[in-house]
Design a protein around this motif. Structure first.
Motif, mmCIF file in Angstrom:
data_model
loop_
_atom_site.group_PDB
_atom_site.id
_atom_site.type_symbol
_atom_site.label_atom_id
_atom_site.label_comp_id
_atom_site.label_asym_id
_atom_site.label_seq_id
_atom_site.Cartn_x
_atom_site.Cartn_y
_atom_site.Cartn_z
ATOM 1 N N MET A 119 0.922 -1.259 -0.120
ATOM 2 C CA MET A 119 0.141 0.154 0.107
ATOM 3 C C MET A 119 0.763 1.311 -0.193
ATOM 4 S SD MET A 119 -2.988 0.987 2.511
ATOM 5 C CE MET A 119 -4.090 -0.308 2.274
ATOM 6 N N SER A 120 0.456 2.248 -0.816
ATOM 7 C CA SER A 120 1.288 3.420 -1.022
ATOM 8 C C SER A 120 0.598 4.470 -0.226
ATOM 9 C CB SER A 120 1.388 3.801 -2.399
ATOM 10 O OG SER A 120 2.188 5.065 -2.579
ATOM 11 N N ARG A 121 1.439 5.439 0.295
ATOM 12 C CA ARG A 121 1.013 6.523 1.287
ATOM 13 C C ARG A 121 1.402 7.773 0.592
ATOM 14 N NH1 ARG A 121 -0.829 4.351 5.857
ATOM 15 N NH2 ARG A 121 -0.437 2.278 6.269
ATOM 16 N N ILE A 122 0.522 8.848 0.984
ATOM 17 C CA ILE A 122 0.916 10.417 0.499
ATOM 18 C C ILE A 122 0.682 11.225 2.075
ATOM 19 C CG2 ILE A 122 -0.030 12.514 -0.346
ATOM 20 C CD1 ILE A 122 -1.293 10.904 -2.704
ATOM 21 N N ASP A 123 1.893 11.675 2.227
ATOM 22 C CA ASP A 123 2.069 12.320 3.541
ATOM 23 C C ASP A 123 2.588 13.603 3.141
ATOM 24 O OD1 ASP A 123 1.887 12.406 6.170
ATOM 25 O OD2 ASP A 123 4.051 12.169 6.442
ATOM 26 N N ILE A 124 1.786 14.869 3.324
ATOM 27 C CA ILE A 124 2.311 16.310 3.112
ATOM 28 C C ILE A 124 1.863 16.956 4.319
ATOM 29 C CG2 ILE A 124 1.943 18.315 1.545
ATOM 30 C CD1 ILE A 124 0.970 16.173 -0.521
ATOM 31 N N ARG A 125 2.799 17.922 4.487
ATOM 32 C CA ARG A 125 2.735 18.969 5.709
ATOM 33 C C ARG A 125 3.040 20.306 4.686
ATOM 34 N NH1 ARG A 125 2.215 17.120 10.587
ATOM 35 N NH2 ARG A 125 2.680 15.214 11.039
ATOM 36 N N HIS A 126 1.798 21.240 5.213
ATOM 37 C CA HIS A 126 2.035 22.505 4.254
ATOM 38 C C HIS A 126 1.672 23.852 5.351
ATOM 39 C CE1 HIS A 126 1.597 24.941 0.594
ATOM 40 N NE2 HIS A 126 0.771 25.535 1.288
ATOM 41 N N ALA A 127 2.843 24.445 5.387
ATOM 42 C CA ALA A 127 2.540 25.529 6.363
ATOM 43 C C ALA A 127 1.432 26.701 5.963
ATOM 44 C CB ALA A 127 3.844 26.236 6.630
ATOM 45 N N HIS A 128 0.879 27.394 6.822
ATOM 46 C CA HIS A 128 -0.030 28.192 6.443
ATOM 47 C C HIS A 128 -0.081 29.362 7.749
ATOM 48 C CE1 HIS A 128 -3.621 27.861 9.169
ATOM 49 N NE2 HIS A 128 -3.181 26.392 9.213
ATOM 50 N N SER A 129 -0.600 30.577 7.303
ATOM 51 C CA SER A 129 -0.575 31.586 8.232
ATOM 52 C C SER A 129 -2.112 32.242 8.198
ATOM 53 C CB SER A 129 0.236 32.833 7.960
ATOM 54 O OG SER A 129 0.117 33.373 6.707
ATOM 55 N N PRO A 157 -3.183 24.989 13.685
ATOM 56 C CA PRO A 157 -3.062 26.350 13.562
ATOM 57 C C PRO A 157 -2.276 26.768 12.955
ATOM 58 C CG PRO A 157 -3.086 25.585 15.862
ATOM 59 C CD PRO A 157 -3.220 24.317 15.081
ATOM 60 N N GLU A 158 -0.805 26.299 12.473
ATOM 61 C CA GLU A 158 -0.147 26.914 11.379
ATOM 62 C C GLU A 158 0.412 25.837 10.124
ATOM 63 O OE1 GLU A 158 3.158 28.023 13.817
ATOM 64 O OE2 GLU A 158 2.013 29.923 14.704
ATOM 65 N N GLU A 159 -0.343 24.882 10.156
ATOM 66 C CA GLU A 159 -0.027 23.941 9.228
ATOM 67 C C GLU A 159 -1.151 22.899 8.885
ATOM 68 O OE1 GLU A 159 3.829 21.167 9.692
ATOM 69 O OE2 GLU A 159 2.295 20.237 10.763
ATOM 70 N N LEU A 160 -1.202 22.348 7.717
ATOM 71 C CA LEU A 160 -2.144 21.436 7.164
ATOM 72 C C LEU A 160 -1.392 20.198 7.076
ATOM 73 C CD1 LEU A 160 -3.799 23.343 4.289
ATOM 74 C CD2 LEU A 160 -4.715 23.128 6.680
ATOM 75 N N HIS A 161 -1.864 19.188 7.457
ATOM 76 C CA HIS A 161 -1.330 17.852 7.167
ATOM 77 C C HIS A 161 -2.326 16.849 6.428
ATOM 78 C CE1 HIS A 161 0.206 13.725 9.233
ATOM 79 N NE2 HIS A 161 0.637 14.095 8.093
ATOM 80 N N VAL A 162 -1.811 16.583 5.157
ATOM 81 C CA VAL A 162 -2.724 15.819 4.426
ATOM 82 C C VAL A 162 -1.995 14.348 4.482
ATOM 83 C CG1 VAL A 162 -3.416 15.420 1.963
ATOM 84 C CG2 VAL A 162 -2.878 17.804 2.972
ATOM 85 N N HIS A 163 -3.005 13.235 4.749
ATOM 86 C CA HIS A 163 -2.230 11.983 4.718
ATOM 87 C C HIS A 163 -3.366 11.101 4.103
ATOM 88 C CE1 HIS A 163 -0.052 8.424 6.412
ATOM 89 N NE2 HIS A 163 -1.369 7.868 6.284
ATOM 90 N N ALA A 164 -2.873 10.268 3.317
ATOM 91 C CA ALA A 164 -3.896 9.246 2.404
ATOM 92 C C ALA A 164 -3.125 8.028 2.099
ATOM 93 C CB ALA A 164 -4.107 10.001 0.924
ATOM 94 N N LYS A 165 -3.792 6.903 2.276
ATOM 95 C CA LYS A 165 -3.270 5.642 1.900
ATOM 96 C C LYS A 165 -4.025 5.217 0.540
ATOM 97 C CE LYS A 165 -5.116 4.101 5.839
ATOM 98 N NZ LYS A 165 -5.676 3.235 6.853
ATOM 99 N N LEU A 166 -3.145 4.791 -0.249
ATOM 100 C CA LEU A 166 -3.644 4.485 -1.613
ATOM 101 C C LEU A 166 -3.753 2.953 -1.783
ATOM 102 C CD1 LEU A 166 -1.448 6.882 -3.722
ATOM 103 C CD2 LEU A 166 -3.827 7.456 -2.603
ATOM 104 N N GLY A 167 -4.606 2.486 -2.621
ATOM 105 C CA GLY A 167 -5.032 1.028 -2.646
ATOM 106 C C GLY A 167 -3.900 0.536 -3.794
ATOM 107 N N PHE A 168 -3.693 -0.497 -4.119
ATOM 108 C CA PHE A 168 -2.874 -1.180 -5.241
ATOM 109 C C PHE A 168 -3.327 -0.484 -6.596
ATOM 110 C CE2 PHE A 168 -1.848 -4.201 -8.756
ATOM 111 C CZ PHE A 168 -0.568 -4.326 -8.261
ATOM 112 N N LEU A 169 -4.284 -0.375 -7.094
ATOM 113 C CA LEU A 169 -4.434 0.017 -8.337
ATOM 114 C C LEU A 169 -4.092 1.794 -8.240
ATOM 115 C CD1 LEU A 169 -7.446 -1.924 -9.812
ATOM 116 C CD2 LEU A 169 -5.078 -2.114 -10.330
#
Length: 90
Positions: free
Chosen positions: A1-11, A58-70
């Motif tokens: 299983m593949s994952r996406i993990d992004i942290r993005h700062a914001h104000s 408060p100062e960051e977004l955290h995007v997390h996703a699990k991707l299936g095989f296809l």
């Protein structure tokens, strides 16, 4: 299983950040046919082969996703689109 993990700062103030996250979710829903909904300050999204969330902090977004095989074959385009939209909105 593949994952996406992004942290993005914001104000942005919380209300504006929440609106921007909602806009991001709408774009992802249109482009990738995803369902989404809020649970507190976390926007959950899913579709066949994808399950994830965007946590509004408060100062960051955290995007997390699990991707299936296809769906994992499309990891790079999905991740790039998320980053592009986050950059545009934040």
């Amino acid at each position: 299983m593949s994952r996406i993990d992004i942290r993005h700062a914001h104000s942005l103030p919380k209300a504006k950040a929440r609106k921007a996250v909602e806009d991001v979710a709408k774009k992802l829903a249109e482009k990738f046919e995803m369902d989404y909904g809020w649970e507190g300050d976390t926007l959950n999204f899913s579709r066949s082969g994808v399950d994830g969330h965007i946590a509004l902090e408060p100062e960051e977004l955290h995007v997390h996703a699990k991707l299936g095989f296809l769906t994992a074959m499309f990891k790079d385009p999905i991740e790039n689109e998320i980053k592009r939209v986050l950059k545009e909105k934040f």
